[in-house]
Design a protein around this motif. Structure first.
Motif, short mmCIF file in Angstrom:
data_model
loop_
_atom_site.label_atom_id
_atom_site.label_comp_id
_atom_site.label_asym_id
_atom_site.label_seq_id
_atom_site.Cartn_x
_atom_site.Cartn_y
_atom_site.Cartn_z
N THR A 52 0.41 -13.23 -9.10
CA THR A 52 0.59 -11.83 -8.75
C THR A 52 1.81 -11.31 -9.51
O THR A 52 2.71 -12.07 -9.87
N ARG A 109 0.97 -3.10 -8.48
CA ARG A 109 0.91 -4.54 -8.22
C ARG A 109 -0.48 -5.05 -8.57
O ARG A 109 -1.48 -4.34 -8.40
N LEU A 111 -3.21 -8.72 -8.85
CA LEU A 111 -3.57 -10.11 -8.64
C LEU A 111 -4.47 -10.53 -9.79
O LEU A 111 -5.47 -9.86 -10.06
N TRP A 113 -6.73 -13.77 -11.33
CA TRP A 113 -7.29 -15.07 -10.92
C TRP A 113 -8.37 -15.47 -11.90
O TRP A 113 -9.20 -14.65 -12.29
N ILE A 128 -7.03 -7.60 -10.70
CA ILE A 128 -7.28 -6.74 -9.55
C ILE A 128 -6.03 -5.94 -9.19
O ILE A 128 -5.00 -6.50 -8.84
N GLU A 129 -6.12 -4.62 -9.30
CA GLU A 129 -5.01 -3.74 -8.96
C GLU A 129 -5.23 -3.02 -7.63
O GLU A 129 -4.30 -2.41 -7.10
N LYS A 131 -5.43 -2.45 -3.86
CA LYS A 131 -4.88 -3.08 -2.66
C LYS A 131 -5.98 -3.48 -1.68
O LYS A 131 -5.91 -4.56 -1.06
N ARG A 134 -7.50 -6.81 -2.68
CA ARG A 134 -6.58 -7.93 -2.44
C ARG A 134 -6.55 -8.28 -0.96
O ARG A 134 -6.53 -9.46 -0.59
N GLU A 135 -6.52 -7.25 -0.10
CA GLU A 135 -6.46 -7.51 1.34
C GLU A 135 -7.74 -8.16 1.84
O GLU A 135 -7.71 -9.10 2.65
N THR A 138 -7.79 -11.78 0.67
CA THR A 138 -6.85 -12.59 1.45
C THR A 138 -7.48 -13.01 2.78
O THR A 138 -7.32 -14.16 3.21
#
Length: 246
Positions: A52, A109, A111, A113, A128-129, A131, A134-135, A138
């Motif tokens: 990240t 921000r 991620l 992968w 991946i920008e 949010k 990403r949530e 997760t």
């Protein structure tokens, strides 16, 4: 002695224009309304295959005109604050799209992968920008009893990323599906995993150049420098047939 008068390049006959395949990066924003793509995550943070960080658009003064112009993206491990080269916002309400002095585009921000694509059958970097994605991811990764990993760090599941709407009404969703890793992907990963090292982003190097070392053979350091300019490839339409090899 016979002189070679004609440059040898002029004598080469080519039937077609040679093109270089786009770098294997993929962004969810490349999806159109109603489209989706499926991936299997490969590797993890500990192996250098998931990171990240932050990315911001940079501007530089043109040496000829003195005007500020876009200068790619800068990737940093931590929030960069307000660096002097950060790009200004654009006034989209005007036809000539002028820049607005005294403003700046907020860093985003991300991620990243490593994954294998069901549609293209190759190793790619998911950048991946969003949010919301990403949530959702997760939450999936925390369901360790349902979505497991092999000893080699390969996901025993796939994730389907879908996009609905456009503009401010855009929504992304992730749908996980349990899928044991086929031998084909295990062999591909064993032969290609060392060629990808995502911390290269923070050294301004290509993640597909593998882990960098200094002249003495020591691993390269982690000092934030001007980073990679990520160019997403245009997503191809996904084949709807079941892919047992994925």
């Amino acid at each position: 002695m016979t002189l070679q008068v004609i440059p040898p390049e002029l004598l080469e006959v080519k039937d077609k224009i040679e093109t270089k395949e786009a770098q294997p990066y993929w962004k969810p924003s490349s999806l159109k309304d109603g489209e989706s793509e499926e991936f299997r995550l490969l590797g993890c943070y500990e192996t250098g295959h998931a990171v990240t960080g932050w990315q911001y658009a940079s501007e530089i003064q043109d040496p000829k005109t003195g005007d500020l112009r876009f200068n790619g993206y800068v990737v940093t491990r931590t929030h960069p604050g307000s660096p002097p080269d950060i790009a200004r916002e654009t006034d989209w309400s005007k036809a000539d799209r002028p820049k607005i002095d005294g403003t700046y585009v907020k860093p985003r921000r991300f991620l990243a992968w490593v994954a294998t694509s069901a549609a293209r059958g190759r190793l790619e970097v998911l950048f991946i920008e969003q949010k919301s994605i990403r949530e959702q991811l997760t939450e999936v990764l925390q369901e360790v009893e349902d979505y497991t990993w092999t000893e080699e760090g390969l996901a025993n599941f796939s994730i389907k990323i879908s996009k609905k709407g456009a503009g401010l009404d855009t929504r992304y969703t992730i749908m996980p599906k349990v899928r044991p890793v086929p031998d084909k992907i295990k062999k591909q990963w064993a032969s290609e995993k060392d060629s990808i090292w995502l911390p290269n982003y923070f050294e301004g190097k290509d993640p597909f150049d593998g882990k960098q070392v200094e002249e003495k053979g020591l691993p390269a350091g982690g000092t934030d420098k001007r980073g990679a300019h990520v160019e997403p490839t245009k997503a191809k339409k996904k084949v709807e047939d079941a892919n047992e090899e994925f």
